[in-house]
Design a protein around this motif. Structure first.
Motif, PDB file in Angstrom:
ATOM      1  N   ALA A 102      35.350  36.495  43.674  1.00  0.00           N
ATOM      2  CA  ALA A 102      36.467  36.299  44.736  1.00  0.00           C
ATOM      3  C   ALA A 102      36.495  35.048  45.466  1.00  0.00           C
ATOM      4  O   ALA A 102      37.487  34.703  45.979  1.00  0.00           O
ATOM      5  CB  ALA A 102      36.325  37.552  46.058  1.00  0.00           C
ATOM      6  N   ALA A 103      35.261  34.438  45.543  1.00  0.00           N
ATOM      7  CA  ALA A 103      35.279  33.016  46.199  1.00  0.00           C
ATOM      8  C   ALA A 103      36.087  32.061  45.017  1.00  0.00           C
ATOM      9  O   ALA A 103      36.490  31.127  45.461  1.00  0.00           O
ATOM     10  CB  ALA A 103      33.743  32.560  46.211  1.00  0.00           C
ATOM     11  N   LEU A 104      36.058  32.501  43.685  1.00  0.00           N
ATOM     12  CA  LEU A 104      37.069  31.849  42.564  1.00  0.00           C
ATOM     13  C   LEU A 104      38.327  32.199  42.858  1.00  0.00           C
ATOM     14  O   LEU A 104      39.123  31.711  41.787  1.00  0.00           O
ATOM     15  CB  LEU A 104      36.167  31.792  41.486  1.00  0.00           C
ATOM     16  N   GLY A 105      38.842  33.126  43.499  1.00  0.00           N
ATOM     17  CA  GLY A 105      40.144  33.749  43.548  1.00  0.00           C
ATOM     18  C   GLY A 105      40.302  34.883  42.447  1.00  0.00           C
ATOM     19  O   GLY A 105      41.426  35.178  41.999  1.00  0.00           O
ATOM     20  N   ILE A 106      39.308  35.434  41.667  1.00  0.00           N
ATOM     21  CA  ILE A 106      39.446  36.568  40.775  1.00  0.00           C
ATOM     22  C   ILE A 106      39.205  37.698  41.669  1.00  0.00           C
ATOM     23  O   ILE A 106      37.897  38.120  41.837  1.00  0.00           O
ATOM     24  CB  ILE A 106      38.472  35.934  39.835  1.00  0.00           C
ATOM     25  N   THR A 107      40.263  38.658  41.503  1.00  0.00           N
ATOM     26  CA  THR A 107      39.876  40.054  42.081  1.00  0.00           C
ATOM     27  C   THR A 107      40.325  41.225  41.341  1.00  0.00           C
ATOM     28  O   THR A 107      40.363  42.208  41.799  1.00  0.00           O
ATOM     29  CB  THR A 107      40.741  39.988  43.542  1.00  0.00           C
ATOM     30  N   ASP A 108      41.130  40.748  40.295  1.00  0.00           N
ATOM     31  CA  ASP A 108      41.633  41.806  39.347  1.00  0.00           C
ATOM     32  C   ASP A 108      40.897  42.173  38.258  1.00  0.00           C
ATOM     33  O   ASP A 108      40.586  41.346  37.509  1.00  0.00           O
ATOM     34  CB  ASP A 108      43.101  41.390  38.861  1.00  0.00           C
ATOM     35  N   TYR A 109      40.332  43.342  38.311  1.00  0.00           N
ATOM     36  CA  TYR A 109      39.467  44.082  37.088  1.00  0.00           C
ATOM     37  C   TYR A 109      39.964  44.993  36.752  1.00  0.00           C
ATOM     38  O   TYR A 109      39.287  45.917  36.085  1.00  0.00           O
ATOM     39  CB  TYR A 109      38.244  44.665  38.084  1.00  0.00           C
ATOM     40  N   SER A 110      41.380  45.112  36.299  1.00  0.00           N
ATOM     41  CA  SER A 110      42.231  45.974  35.843  1.00  0.00           C
ATOM     42  C   SER A 110      42.072  45.890  34.114  1.00  0.00           C
ATOM     43  O   SER A 110      42.300  46.907  33.194  1.00  0.00           O
ATOM     44  CB  SER A 110      43.438  46.162  36.076  1.00  0.00           C
ATOM     45  N   LYS A 111      41.632  44.714  33.816  1.00  0.00           N
ATOM     46  CA  LYS A 111      41.644  44.343  32.299  1.00  0.00           C
ATOM     47  C   LYS A 111      40.450  43.497  32.017  1.00  0.00           C
ATOM     48  O   LYS A 111      39.735  43.246  33.034  1.00  0.00           O
ATOM     49  CB  LYS A 111      42.908  43.397  31.839  1.00  0.00           C
ATOM     50  N   LEU A 112      40.098  43.587  30.879  1.00  0.00           N
ATOM     51  CA  LEU A 112      38.842  42.846  30.290  1.00  0.00           C
ATOM     52  C   LEU A 112      38.701  41.345  30.563  1.00  0.00           C
ATOM     53  O   LEU A 112      37.754  40.861  31.057  1.00  0.00           O
ATOM     54  CB  LEU A 112      38.734  43.023  28.756  1.00  0.00           C
ATOM     55  N   LEU A 113      39.946  40.565  30.537  1.00  0.00           N
ATOM     56  CA  LEU A 113      40.234  39.277  31.228  1.00  0.00           C
ATOM     57  C   LEU A 113      40.530  39.098  32.443  1.00  0.00           C
ATOM     58  O   LEU A 113      41.533  39.916  32.914  1.00  0.00           O
ATOM     59  CB  LEU A 113      40.556  38.571  30.008  1.00  0.00           C
ATOM     60  N   PRO A 114      40.109  38.250  33.391  1.00  0.00           N
ATOM     61  CA  PRO A 114      40.922  38.145  34.539  1.00  0.00           C
ATOM     62  C   PRO A 114      42.272  37.785  34.403  1.00  0.00           C
ATOM     63  O   PRO A 114      42.699  36.507  34.051  1.00  0.00           O
ATOM     64  CB  PRO A 114      40.134  37.157  35.212  1.00  0.00           C
TER      65      PRO A 114
END
Length: 193
Positions: A102-114
């Motif tokens: 989240a600190a890197l702006g990645i919050t979507d875990y719906s797929k294998l790759l962000p």
């Protein structure tokens, strides 16, 4: 049949998937004295598709068709798995990892790759060029320079008791840890992810 399909769709535990991957090595060795590895297939494709007077590509690539069949099986297996066997549930990620991402702006875990990184919009930007094209080139260069990819060294090389593979795998891990803990944040901030 439905129970079997449900069982296939679930992530397999490490103590099932790991030994299955590990058993690939002795099976290949026993069946035909073949070494497990994927990166060598690029050389076979180049020798097959672009025959030139380059000494590196002048060899009997037909003897290595088993490797091309193996890679084709991986591709088909990936398509079948993603099309028919994907788990509809959200990917489980540890809370500490979620905070770091989240600190890197990645919050979507719906797929294998962000999705925040791996999408078509990012591909056609300067940061996409740097991360995907230059990064892909560096991975390919490193694979060639190291005499094999991470899977080839870690799975095949170590099981065959090859000292260079032990050293390569140690440095793969050190490089991954260093990048994750010291370089990833500043690189992603610089690239605007």
């Amino acid at each position: 049949m439905e129970q079997f399909m449900e069982w296939l769709r679930q992530p397999w535990p490490w103590y099932v998937a790991g030994p299955l991957i590990g058993l690939t090595v002795p099976v290949l060795l026993l069946i035909g004295n073949k070494s497990f590895g994927i990166s060598s297939s690029l050389r076979h494709v180049c020798a097959m598709c672009a025959p030139a007077n380059i000494p590196f590509f002048q060899y009997n690539w037909r003897k290595e068709m088993w490797n091309m069949t193996f890679v084709l099986g991986i591709l088909i297996g990936g398509i079948v798995a993603s099309s028919f066997l994907s788990d509809p549930n959200t990917i489980v990620v540890a809370e500490s990892t979620q905070r770091d991402l989240a600190a890197l702006g990645i919050t979507d875990y719906s797929k294998l790759l962000p999705a925040e990184i791996f999408n078509w919009e990012n591909l056609f930007t300067l940061k996409g060029l740097i991360f995907f094209v230059f990064g892909g080139f560096m991975v390919g260069f490193g694979t060639r320079y190291a005499g094999g990819c991470t899977s080839g060294h870690a799975i095949m090389g170590i099981s065959a008791l090859q000292w260079p593979s032990v050293v390569a795998t140690i440095f793969f891990m050190i490089g991954g840890f260093f990048t994750t803990h010291f370089l990833l944040g500043p690189l992603m901030a610089w690239a605007g992810f």
